[in-house]
Design a protein around this motif. Structure first.
Motif, PDB file in Angstrom:
ATOM      1  N   GLY A  62      -1.465  -0.460   6.180  1.00 23.16           N
ATOM      2  CA  GLY A  62      -0.081  -0.888   6.007  1.00 23.16           C
ATOM      3  C   GLY A  62       0.530  -0.248   4.773  1.00 23.16           C
ATOM      4  O   GLY A  62      -0.167   0.071   3.805  1.00 23.16           O
ATOM      5  N   ARG A  63       1.845  -0.073   4.803  1.00 22.18           N
ATOM      6  CA  ARG A  63       2.525   0.652   3.731  1.00 22.18           C
ATOM      7  C   ARG A  63       2.353  -0.035   2.377  1.00 22.18           C
ATOM      8  O   ARG A  63       2.081   0.614   1.363  1.00 22.18           O
ATOM      9  CB  ARG A  63       4.011   0.786   4.067  1.00 22.18           C
ATOM     10  CG  ARG A  63       4.793   1.658   3.089  1.00 22.18           C
ATOM     11  CD  ARG A  63       6.208   1.895   3.617  1.00 22.18           C
ATOM     12  NE  ARG A  63       6.931   2.838   2.767  1.00 22.18           N
ATOM     13  CZ  ARG A  63       7.687   2.471   1.746  1.00 22.18           C
ATOM     14  NH1 ARG A  63       7.821   1.178   1.454  1.00 22.18           N
ATOM     15  NH2 ARG A  63       8.327   3.378   1.015  1.00 22.18           N
ATOM     16  N   LYS A  64       2.484  -1.345   2.342  1.00 19.53           N
ATOM     17  CA  LYS A  64       2.413  -2.073   1.079  1.00 19.53           C
ATOM     18  C   LYS A  64       1.048  -1.906   0.407  1.00 19.53           C
ATOM     19  O   LYS A  64       0.966  -1.613  -0.791  1.00 19.53           O
ATOM     20  CB  LYS A  64       2.712  -3.558   1.324  1.00 19.53           C
ATOM     21  CG  LYS A  64       2.727  -4.392   0.059  1.00 19.53           C
ATOM     22  CD  LYS A  64       3.068  -5.848   0.375  1.00 19.53           C
ATOM     23  CE  LYS A  64       3.060  -6.698  -0.894  1.00 19.53           C
ATOM     24  NZ  LYS A  64       3.395  -8.122  -0.588  1.00 19.53           N
ATOM     25  N   GLU A  65      -0.030  -2.084   1.173  1.00 18.99           N
ATOM     26  CA  GLU A  65      -1.362  -1.968   0.597  1.00 18.99           C
ATOM     27  C   GLU A  65      -1.698  -0.525   0.230  1.00 18.99           C
ATOM     28  O   GLU A  65      -2.282  -0.263  -0.820  1.00 18.99           O
ATOM     29  CB  GLU A  65      -2.411  -2.523   1.566  1.00 18.99           C
ATOM     30  CG  GLU A  65      -2.377  -4.030   1.707  1.00 18.99           C
ATOM     31  CD  GLU A  65      -2.570  -4.743   0.384  1.00 18.99           C
ATOM     32  OE1 GLU A  65      -3.513  -4.379  -0.355  1.00 18.99           O
ATOM     33  OE2 GLU A  65      -1.779  -5.639   0.070  1.00 18.99           O
ATOM     34  N   ALA A  66      -1.333   0.409   1.093  1.00 23.67           N
ATOM     35  CA  ALA A  66      -1.646   1.811   0.834  1.00 23.67           C
ATOM     36  C   ALA A  66      -0.991   2.300  -0.448  1.00 23.67           C
ATOM     37  O   ALA A  66      -1.580   3.082  -1.211  1.00 23.67           O
ATOM     38  CB  ALA A  66      -1.204   2.670   2.016  1.00 23.67           C
ATOM     39  N   ARG A  67       0.229   1.828  -0.719  1.00 23.60           N
ATOM     40  CA  ARG A  67       0.954   2.282  -1.910  1.00 23.60           C
ATOM     41  C   ARG A  67       0.392   1.704  -3.199  1.00 23.60           C
ATOM     42  O   ARG A  67       0.731   2.163  -4.292  1.00 23.60           O
ATOM     43  CB  ARG A  67       2.436   1.932  -1.769  1.00 23.60           C
ATOM     44  CG  ARG A  67       3.166   2.819  -0.759  1.00 23.60           C
ATOM     45  CD  ARG A  67       4.573   2.312  -0.498  1.00 23.60           C
ATOM     46  NE  ARG A  67       5.403   2.350  -1.704  1.00 23.60           N
ATOM     47  CZ  ARG A  67       6.108   3.422  -2.089  1.00 23.60           C
ATOM     48  NH1 ARG A  67       6.078   4.528  -1.367  1.00 23.60           N
ATOM     49  NH2 ARG A  67       6.861   3.362  -3.177  1.00 23.60           N
ATOM     50  N   LYS A  68      -0.477   0.736  -3.103  1.00 27.26           N
ATOM     51  CA  LYS A  68      -1.126   0.167  -4.289  1.00 27.26           C
ATOM     52  C   LYS A  68      -2.353   0.972  -4.708  1.00 27.26           C
ATOM     53  O   LYS A  68      -2.939   0.693  -5.754  1.00 27.26           O
ATOM     54  CB  LYS A  68      -1.559  -1.275  -4.012  1.00 27.26           C
ATOM     55  CG  LYS A  68      -0.422  -2.259  -3.822  1.00 27.26           C
ATOM     56  CD  LYS A  68      -0.986  -3.645  -3.526  1.00 27.26           C
ATOM     57  CE  LYS A  68       0.115  -4.658  -3.274  1.00 27.26           C
ATOM     58  NZ  LYS A  68      -0.469  -5.996  -2.936  1.00 27.26           N
ATOM     59  N   MET A  69      -2.749   1.935  -3.880  1.00 26.85           N
ATOM     60  CA  MET A  69      -3.984   2.686  -4.134  1.00 26.85           C
ATOM     61  C   MET A  69      -3.693   4.156  -4.403  1.00 26.85           C
ATOM     62  O   MET A  69      -2.939   4.788  -3.667  1.00 26.85           O
ATOM     63  CB  MET A  69      -4.920   2.596  -2.916  1.00 26.85           C
ATOM     64  CG  MET A  69      -5.467   1.225  -2.625  1.00 26.85           C
ATOM     65  SD  MET A  69      -6.638   1.265  -1.227  1.00 26.85           S
ATOM     66  CE  MET A  69      -5.508   1.013   0.140  1.00 26.85           C
ATOM     67  N   ASP A  70      -4.314   4.697  -5.435  1.00 29.42           N
ATOM     68  CA  ASP A  70      -4.308   6.147  -5.593  1.00 29.42           C
ATOM     69  C   ASP A  70      -5.127   6.764  -4.458  1.00 29.42           C
ATOM     70  O   ASP A  70      -5.947   6.095  -3.822  1.00 29.42           O
ATOM     71  CB  ASP A  70      -4.924   6.522  -6.948  1.00 29.42           C
ATOM     72  CG  ASP A  70      -4.822   8.013  -7.237  1.00 29.42           C
ATOM     73  OD1 ASP A  70      -3.821   8.437  -7.832  1.00 29.42           O
ATOM     74  OD2 ASP A  70      -5.748   8.757  -6.842  1.00 29.42           O
ATOM     75  N   ARG A  71      -4.927   8.043  -4.244  1.00 26.97           N
ATOM     76  CA  ARG A  71      -5.605   8.711  -3.130  1.00 26.97           C
ATOM     77  C   ARG A  71      -7.126   8.618  -3.247  1.00 26.97           C
ATOM     78  O   ARG A  71      -7.818   8.450  -2.242  1.00 26.97           O
ATOM     79  CB  ARG A  71      -5.167  10.176  -3.049  1.00 26.97           C
ATOM     80  CG  ARG A  71      -5.792  10.943  -1.874  1.00 26.97           C
ATOM     81  CD  ARG A  71      -5.110  12.290  -1.680  1.00 26.97           C
ATOM     82  NE  ARG A  71      -5.770  13.131  -0.702  1.00 26.97           N
ATOM     83  CZ  ARG A  71      -5.636  13.023   0.620  1.00 26.97           C
ATOM     84  NH1 ARG A  71      -4.857  12.076   1.114  1.00 26.97           N
ATOM     85  NH2 ARG A  71      -6.262  13.842   1.433  1.00 26.97           N
ATOM     86  N   PHE A  72      -7.680   8.705  -4.457  1.00 25.21           N
ATOM     87  CA  PHE A  72      -9.141   8.648  -4.565  1.00 25.21           C
ATOM     88  C   PHE A  72      -9.671   7.296  -4.083  1.00 25.21           C
ATOM     89  O   PHE A  72     -10.746   7.219  -3.475  1.00 25.21           O
ATOM     90  CB  PHE A  72      -9.596   8.967  -5.989  1.00 25.21           C
ATOM     91  CG  PHE A  72      -9.672   7.794  -6.929  1.00 25.21           C
ATOM     92  CD1 PHE A  72     -10.896   7.203  -7.209  1.00 25.21           C
ATOM     93  CD2 PHE A  72      -8.535   7.297  -7.554  1.00 25.21           C
ATOM     94  CE1 PHE A  72     -10.982   6.129  -8.089  1.00 25.21           C
ATOM     95  CE2 PHE A  72      -8.606   6.241  -8.445  1.00 25.21           C
ATOM     96  CZ  PHE A  72      -9.832   5.643  -8.713  1.00 25.21           C
ATOM     97  N   SER A  73      -8.914   6.237  -4.326  1.00 28.90           N
ATOM     98  CA  SER A  73      -9.327   4.919  -3.841  1.00 28.90           C
ATOM     99  C   SER A  73      -9.168   4.809  -2.334  1.00 28.90           C
ATOM    100  O   SER A  73      -9.992   4.187  -1.648  1.00 28.90           O
ATOM    101  CB  SER A  73      -8.516   3.826  -4.528  1.00 28.90           C
ATOM    102  OG  SER A  73      -8.841   3.735  -5.899  1.00 28.90           O
ATOM    103  N   GLN A  74      -8.110   5.403  -1.799  1.00 31.03           N
ATOM    104  CA  GLN A  74      -7.924   5.406  -0.341  1.00 31.03           C
ATOM    105  C   GLN A  74      -9.093   6.098   0.347  1.00 31.03           C
ATOM    106  O   GLN A  74      -9.634   5.586   1.346  1.00 31.03           O
ATOM    107  CB  GLN A  74      -6.618   6.103   0.013  1.00 31.03           C
ATOM    108  CG  GLN A  74      -5.368   5.390  -0.451  1.00 31.03           C
ATOM    109  CD  GLN A  74      -4.110   6.206  -0.226  1.00 31.03           C
ATOM    110  OE1 GLN A  74      -4.183   7.401   0.092  1.00 31.03           O
ATOM    111  NE2 GLN A  74      -2.956   5.590  -0.393  1.00 31.03           N
ATOM    112  N   LEU A  75      -9.492   7.260  -0.164  1.00 27.99           N
ATOM    113  CA  LEU A  75     -10.611   7.990   0.445  1.00 27.99           C
ATOM    114  C   LEU A  75     -11.901   7.187   0.345  1.00 27.99           C
ATOM    115  O   LEU A  75     -12.674   7.104   1.309  1.00 27.99           O
ATOM    116  CB  LEU A  75     -10.780   9.351  -0.233  1.00 27.99           C
ATOM    117  CG  LEU A  75      -9.587  10.313  -0.184  1.00 27.99           C
ATOM    118  CD1 LEU A  75      -9.940  11.625  -0.887  1.00 27.99           C
ATOM    119  CD2 LEU A  75      -9.130  10.573   1.239  1.00 27.99           C
TER     120      LEU A  75
END
Length: 412
Positions: A62-75
């Motif tokens: 979801g957009r809200k949660e994804a925007r709370k994470m830097d890319r390294f955390s997303q990966l």
């Protein structure tokens, strides 16, 4: 002491974002290196990297949660979720006070930091995000995985540069082995393919400038190499005590049986030219596994495609194995995925698990003419089949940090 087994594998990489795609690409000798298309590289010396493609954070969380994470955390979180699914763990059926997370990153949220520096300069301090610090700090991938899974056991985010993945796996092995945890997610994540990092490494003349032939740019041990290629991604393994894994009927993919660490105590960025630190870490890992060097069947090399590093690692292997060094196949995954920095050890451990399971050693691609001092069996350009019971994986980092793990084929 508990035996420590591997029950889940999660990978996000330049060769794909799930295990089979990643592993098949390695076996086929496929390169994941391409021209950078995520920002304008026209003014850079190096314009290529190993990029993660096809990951949709907003579609995933979801957009809200994804925007709370830097890319390294997303990966990192994407790889951990994959590892969880692969393991078959049911989080509501285990003791989460004995579930840990050992996941590190060498650089952390560089994209978040630089974006907010730009905001500070251009629009003033009031525009800097209140989420800057928690998004930027390098322990946040481990923290978010812990939060996401409700893991309340031991959590660690090692920062040992490019040896982070092996440090995390090795230290997690120690904790489970001693009985202080049942399950730990272990590995590393990195998203440093960013303009500032590309400029810094490029100006240090560390990167390949083979921009017109990106798939041929990463050339470990080859005489025509001209530097390493940056990569990004995450590699995370589920480590579990054998007792716990058997109790829940888990499928077991391999076993961690040894770990060694050392420091070169030599230079900020260069390997010790004689490979002393790498040798000491390998020797310690083999000893901790209760083996002799002659028991090693295959080596996953650190092998970044730099002259000093490749030669130093070759010397270290020779010092460890003696004449047996010419018998043992040595493979360099970075020839295909580039150097994933803090994520490298986890990704390469996953590849080694697959080697031991299937009896296939991925090739070192682009090895057309071995460079001076590089005379071992580097499995050039074509995968090798055989019987491999014991594998050793090397990871060496800036500052002279060395971490080596020993994996074993699981026989039941």
């Amino acid at each position: 002491m508990e035996r420590v087994v591997i029950t889940g594998l999660g990978i996000v990489s330049p060769l794909g974002n799930e295990l089979d795609t990643f592993w098949n690409g390695l076996k086929e000798g496929k390169s994941g290196i391409s021209t950078i298309d995520t920002f304008d590289v026209s003014g850079y010396k190096t314009r290529i990297a190993g990029l993660v493609k096809g990951l949709d954070p907003e579609g995933r969380w979801g957009r809200k949660e994804a925007r709370k994470m830097d890319r390294f955390s997303q990966l990192g979180l994407a790889a951990a979720e994959q590892a969880l699914e692969h393991s078959g763990l049911k989080l509501d059926q285990i003791d989460r006070e004995r579930l840990g997370v050992y996941v590190g990153s060498g650089i952390g949220g560089i994209e978040t930091l630089v974006n907010n520096v730009d905001l500070l300069r251009d629009r003033g301090p009031g525009r800097v995000s209140p989420s800057l610090v928690p998004m930027m700090i390098s322990n946040m991938a481990a923290a978010l995985i812990s939060i996401h899974f409700g893991a309340m056991g031991p959590t660690l985010s090692p920062v040992t540069a490019c040896s982070i993945g092996n440090t995390a796996i090795g230290e997690a092995w120690r904790v489970i082995r001693s009985g202080d945890a049942d399950v730990i997610f272990a590995g590393g994540t990195e998203a440093a393919a960013h303009p500032i990092a590309l400029a810094g490494f490029g100006n240090a003349t560390a990167l390949s400038v083979r921009n017109e032939e990106p798939t041929k740019a990463s050339r470990p041990f080859d005489a025509d190499r001209d530097g390493f290629v940056m990569g990004e991604g995450a590699g995370i393994l589920v480590l579990e005590s054998l007792t716990h894994a058997q109790k829940r009927g888990a499928q077991i993919y391999g076993e961690v049986i040894g770990y060694g660490a050392s420091s070169d105590a030599y230079h900020m960025v260069a390997s010790h030219p004689e490979g002393i630190g790498g040798y000491l870490a390998m020797k310690s890992a083999v000893k901790s596994a209760g083996l002799t060097p002659q028991d090693i069947d295959v080596i996953s090399a650190h092998a970044t495609s730099t002259e000093v590093g490749d030669i130093a690692e070759t010397k270290a292997i020779k010092k460890l194995l003696g004449e047996d060094a010419y018998r043992v196949p040595v493979t360099a995954n970075k020839s295909m995925i580039g150097h994933m920095f803090g994520a490298a050890g986890g990704a390469e451990a996953i590849a080694l698990v697959q080697t031991l399971r299937e009896g296939i050693v991925p090739p070192t691609i682009n090895l057309d003419q071995p460079g001076e001092g590089c005379d071992l069996d580097y499995v050039p350009n074509t995968a090798r089949t055989g019987t491999f019971e014991i594998g050793l994986s090397n990871s060496f980092g800036f500052g002279g940090h060395n971490a080596v793990i020993v994996l074993k084929k699981y026989e039941g």
